[in-house]
Design a protein around this motif. Structure first.
Motif, mmCIF file in Angstrom:
data_model
loop_
_atom_site.group_PDB
_atom_site.id
_atom_site.type_symbol
_atom_site.label_atom_id
_atom_site.label_comp_id
_atom_site.label_asym_id
_atom_site.label_seq_id
_atom_site.Cartn_x
_atom_site.Cartn_y
_atom_site.Cartn_z
ATOM 1 N N LEU A 37 49.668 47.958 59.787
ATOM 2 C CA LEU A 37 50.923 47.368 60.244
ATOM 3 C C LEU A 37 51.522 46.398 59.230
ATOM 4 N N ALA A 40 54.502 47.731 57.209
ATOM 5 C CA ALA A 40 55.658 47.972 58.071
ATOM 6 C C ALA A 40 56.333 46.664 58.463
ATOM 7 N N LEU A 41 55.538 45.638 58.718
ATOM 8 C CA LEU A 41 56.088 44.327 59.062
ATOM 9 C C LEU A 41 56.882 43.748 57.898
ATOM 10 N N TYR A 217 56.451 49.676 65.655
ATOM 11 C CA TYR A 217 56.288 49.728 64.195
ATOM 12 C C TYR A 217 55.649 51.047 63.771
ATOM 13 N N ARG A 220 58.151 53.774 64.015
ATOM 14 C CA ARG A 220 59.145 53.676 62.939
ATOM 15 C C ARG A 220 58.569 54.191 61.607
ATOM 16 N N THR A 221 57.337 53.841 61.316
ATOM 17 C CA THR A 221 56.759 54.289 60.049
ATOM 18 C C THR A 221 56.580 55.817 60.029
#
Length: 222
Positions: A37, A40-41, A217, A220-221
């Motif tokens: 994560l 992505a963050l 997340y 989205r990735t």
């Protein structure tokens, strides 16, 4: 014009729809502990959980969308809307709004023949609508997640994924986690292999109480 007495609940509902009370810093501090994560963050900071104006519409669309494509689900939901929704005045049409989605009480006994839903899916939709209408199936913000999931999954045709999705989108619950989601399982796996649902649940313990944001997340990735 709008009546002042109605403005406060409208504002509260809009704030919940757009998740305006989220604390992105607190969420990121928790989620970045998971390597999958972290990138992505950094790439898309501050993702919010998108809510909805009408919880019954979310629940209906989740049911209708089971085992069909997104395009097919949109077509079926539009047919339900046009047959049983409340028509809006002409000025709204210019903005693409023609009907208000039917209420739970309307759908509880709705004629769904000829729309394209299977008999089992139509029966499940009416059952859910009756439960929402009489309060058996909670859709109120603030409902504890475990209670909501237990009640919804007790309905034939409603699984864990659907219950958590409804909690995420209809109640804007920050800790909802559809752990069985295939995209989530693949995003967390190695070499294209998907994790098991139980493995996702164990990993997701580190994301509490922000599991819904982690799921967004990962979606989205993907």
């Amino acid at each position: 014009g709008a009546r002042p007495a109605l403005l406060l609940p409208i504002v509260a509902r809009v704030r919940r729809m757009f998740d305006l009370d989220a604390d992105p810093w607190a969420i990121a501090t928790t989620l970045r502990r998971t390597p999958r994560l972290r990138r992505a963050l950094a790439h898309t900071p501050g993702i919010r959980v998108p809510g909805a104006w009408d919880g019954m519409e979310v629940a209906a669309r989740a049911l209708i969308g089971q085992q069909v494509s997104v395009a097919a689900a949109r077509t079926l939901a539009t047919r339900v809307l046009h047959r049983h929704g409340t028509p809006l005045p002409e000025p709204f049409h210019a903005h693409g709004f023609t009907h208000v989605f039917p209420s739970a009480s309307t759908l509880s006994d709705a004629d769904l023949d000829g729309i394209g839903l299977t008999r089992d899916r139509a029966r499940a939709l009416r059952t859910v609508a009756r439960g929402v209408a009489d309060g058996t199936l909670p859709l109120a913000p603030g409902t504890p997640l475990d209670s909501l999931v237990a009640r919804w999954t007790a309905v034939p045709g409603i699984g864990d994924w659907t219950a958590h999705y409804i909690a995420m989108r209809a109640l804007s619950h920050p800790d909802a986690c559809p752990a069985g989601d295939l995209i989530v399982r693949r995003a967390l796996g190695d070499n294209g292999d998907a994790l098991t649902t139980s493995a996702v649940r164990r990993l997701a313990e580190a994301w509490r109480p922000w599991r819904a944001y982690a799921v967004l997340y990962l979606w989205r990735t993907a």
